[in-house]
Design a protein around this motif. Structure first.
Motif, short mmCIF file in Angstrom:
data_model
loop_
_atom_site.label_atom_id
_atom_site.label_comp_id
_atom_site.label_asym_id
_atom_site.label_seq_id
_atom_site.Cartn_x
_atom_site.Cartn_y
_atom_site.Cartn_z
N GLU A 49 0.83 -1.20 0.00
CA GLU A 49 0.00 0.00 0.00
C GLU A 49 0.87 1.25 0.00
O GLU A 49 0.56 2.22 -0.70
CB GLU A 49 -0.93 0.01 1.21
CG GLU A 49 -1.88 1.18 1.25
CD GLU A 49 -2.84 1.24 0.08
OE1 GLU A 49 -3.33 2.35 -0.23
OE2 GLU A 49 -3.12 0.20 -0.56
N LEU A 50 1.95 1.25 0.76
CA LEU A 50 2.87 2.40 0.74
C LEU A 50 3.48 2.58 -0.65
O LEU A 50 3.60 3.71 -1.12
CB LEU A 50 3.96 2.23 1.80
CG LEU A 50 3.51 2.43 3.24
CD1 LEU A 50 4.64 2.05 4.20
CD2 LEU A 50 3.07 3.86 3.48
N ASP A 51 3.85 1.49 -1.29
CA ASP A 51 4.38 1.57 -2.66
C ASP A 51 3.35 2.19 -3.59
O ASP A 51 3.68 3.06 -4.42
CB ASP A 51 4.76 0.19 -3.19
CG ASP A 51 6.08 -0.32 -2.65
OD1 ASP A 51 6.86 0.49 -2.10
OD2 ASP A 51 6.34 -1.53 -2.77
N GLU A 52 2.09 1.77 -3.47
CA GLU A 52 1.04 2.32 -4.32
C GLU A 52 0.81 3.80 -4.05
O GLU A 52 0.62 4.58 -4.98
CB GLU A 52 -0.25 1.53 -4.13
CG GLU A 52 -0.19 0.13 -4.72
CD GLU A 52 -1.45 -0.68 -4.48
OE1 GLU A 52 -2.52 -0.09 -4.24
OE2 GLU A 52 -1.36 -1.91 -4.55
N LEU A 53 0.85 4.19 -2.78
CA LEU A 53 0.68 5.60 -2.43
C LEU A 53 1.82 6.44 -3.02
O LEU A 53 1.59 7.52 -3.55
CB LEU A 53 0.61 5.78 -0.92
CG LEU A 53 -0.68 5.33 -0.25
CD1 LEU A 53 -0.51 5.33 1.28
CD2 LEU A 53 -1.85 6.20 -0.65
#
Length: 85
Positions: A49-53
Motif C-alpha cells: 500500500e505504501l508503494d502504491e501511495l
C-alpha cells in the motif's frame, strides 16, 4: 487525500497492528506461529500500500508538471505577440 491516507496507514493502522501483535502472549509470537505469519503478511500488505501511495504521488506530480508544460507550450510556442510591446 494521499497524504491523509499515508498518515492513517503510518500513524494509526500500522501502530495498531504492531501493538495488537505485541499484546499476544510470547508463545503466539514465535517465528513459526500462525500469528507471526499473519503479522508478516500484514506488513507485506502495508508495504504494498505504501508503494502504491508513493507511485500515485509521483504520478500526480508528473501529471501536474505535464499540465503546466502544455499550458506554457500552447500559450507561448507560436504566439506572435510574445516579445511585442
Amino acid at each position: 487525500m494521499l497524504a491523509g491516507e499515508a498518515r492513517r496507514l503510518i500513524g494509526q493502522h500500522l501502530p495498531r497492528l504492531v501493538d495488537s501483535y505485541l499484546d499476544l502472549p510470547a508463545s503466539a509470537r514465535v517465528p513459526t506461529s500462525e500469528s507471526s505469519e499473519r503479522f508478516t503478511e500484514s506488513l507485506g500488505i502495508v508495504a504494498k500500500e505504501l508503494d502504491e501511495l508513493l507511485d500515485q504521488c509521483c504520478r500526480d506530480r508528473h501529471d501536474g508538471f505535464e499540465t503546466h508544460h502544455r499550458f506554457i507550450e500552447t500559450r507561448y510556442r507560436d504566439d506572435d505577440s510574445f516579445g511585442e510591446g
